[in-house]
Design an enzyme around this catalytic site. Sequence first.
Site, PDB file in Angstrom:
ATOM      1  N   CYS A  49       5.058   5.046   2.599  1.00 50.17           N
ATOM      2  CA  CYS A  49       4.831   3.615   2.712  1.00 50.17           C
ATOM      3  C   CYS A  49       6.078   2.873   2.227  1.00 50.17           C
ATOM      4  O   CYS A  49       6.602   3.167   1.154  1.00 50.17           O
ATOM      5  CB  CYS A  49       3.621   3.234   1.869  1.00 50.17           C
ATOM      6  SG  CYS A  49       3.373   1.458   1.730  1.00 50.17           S
ATOM      7  N   CYS A  52       5.036   0.892  -1.277  1.00 53.45           N
ATOM      8  CA  CYS A  52       4.697   1.541  -2.552  1.00 53.45           C
ATOM      9  C   CYS A  52       5.153   2.988  -2.640  1.00 53.45           C
ATOM     10  O   CYS A  52       5.046   3.604  -3.693  1.00 53.45           O
ATOM     11  CB  CYS A  52       3.192   1.443  -2.811  1.00 53.45           C
ATOM     12  SG  CYS A  52       2.213   2.485  -1.707  1.00 53.45           S
ATOM     13  N   CYS A  97      -2.077   1.138   4.329  1.00 55.75           N
ATOM     14  CA  CYS A  97      -1.870   2.052   3.206  1.00 55.75           C
ATOM     15  C   CYS A  97      -3.051   1.956   2.248  1.00 55.75           C
ATOM     16  O   CYS A  97      -3.444   0.861   1.840  1.00 55.75           O
ATOM     17  CB  CYS A  97      -0.575   1.680   2.496  1.00 55.75           C
ATOM     18  SG  CYS A  97      -0.291   2.607   0.976  1.00 55.75           S
ATOM     19  N   CYS A 100      -1.623   0.444  -1.424  1.00 54.87           N
ATOM     20  CA  CYS A 100      -1.198  -0.945  -1.643  1.00 54.87           C
ATOM     21  C   CYS A 100      -1.782  -1.920  -0.629  1.00 54.87           C
ATOM     22  O   CYS A 100      -1.642  -3.130  -0.782  1.00 54.87           O
ATOM     23  CB  CYS A 100       0.322  -1.032  -1.636  1.00 54.87           C
ATOM     24  SG  CYS A 100       1.046  -0.843   0.002  1.00 54.87           S
ATOM     25  N   CYS A 120      -0.250   4.776  15.760  1.00 57.88           N
ATOM     26  CA  CYS A 120       0.883   4.027  16.283  1.00 57.88           C
ATOM     27  C   CYS A 120       1.390   3.133  15.151  1.00 57.88           C
ATOM     28  O   CYS A 120       0.761   2.130  14.817  1.00 57.88           O
ATOM     29  CB  CYS A 120       0.405   3.216  17.480  1.00 57.88           C
ATOM     30  SG  CYS A 120       1.722   2.370  18.337  1.00 57.88           S
TER      31      CYS A 120
HETATM   32 ZN    ZN Z   1       1.595   1.463   0.263  1.00 56.16          ZN
END
Ligand code: ZN
Length: 133
Positions: A49, A52, A97, A100, A120
């Site tokens: 990510c 984070c 995510c 976060c 995607c």
């Molecule tokens: Zn994240």
Amino acid sequence: METKSPEKSDAEWRASLSPEQYSVLREHGTERPGSSPLNEEHREGLFRCAICGEPLFDSATKFESGSGWPSFYALKPGAVGTSEDTSHYTRRTEVHCAKCGGHLGHVFPDGPRPTGERYCMNGCALDFEPKAK
Ligand SMILES: [Zn+2]
């Protein structure tokens, strides 16, 4: 006063992300197809990510979807959450995510085997970490 919350303020998000990343991750935007260098990323490694650093996808699950966005057929268990997205007059499953809450992209049921799923992703929502030699 000190706060223990990991939640950043909006100003902090803006300061730590590029305008494009902010648009995608925080405002559910979509990057221009084919614009991400991660489309051409074929090394072994981990996609994290961009906000984070949570590990989200393994390079082994990346495939060429031809969509212009980095695509994966499976994710790290528990790494992302989904919600129904009914904007744009269609029903899509939005992917974010799990740690976060940053918006990553969408998942579609037309991916390759073994999962049949196509994650995607917006490349700018991901950071690639090549596997250590
Ligand atoms: Zn994240």
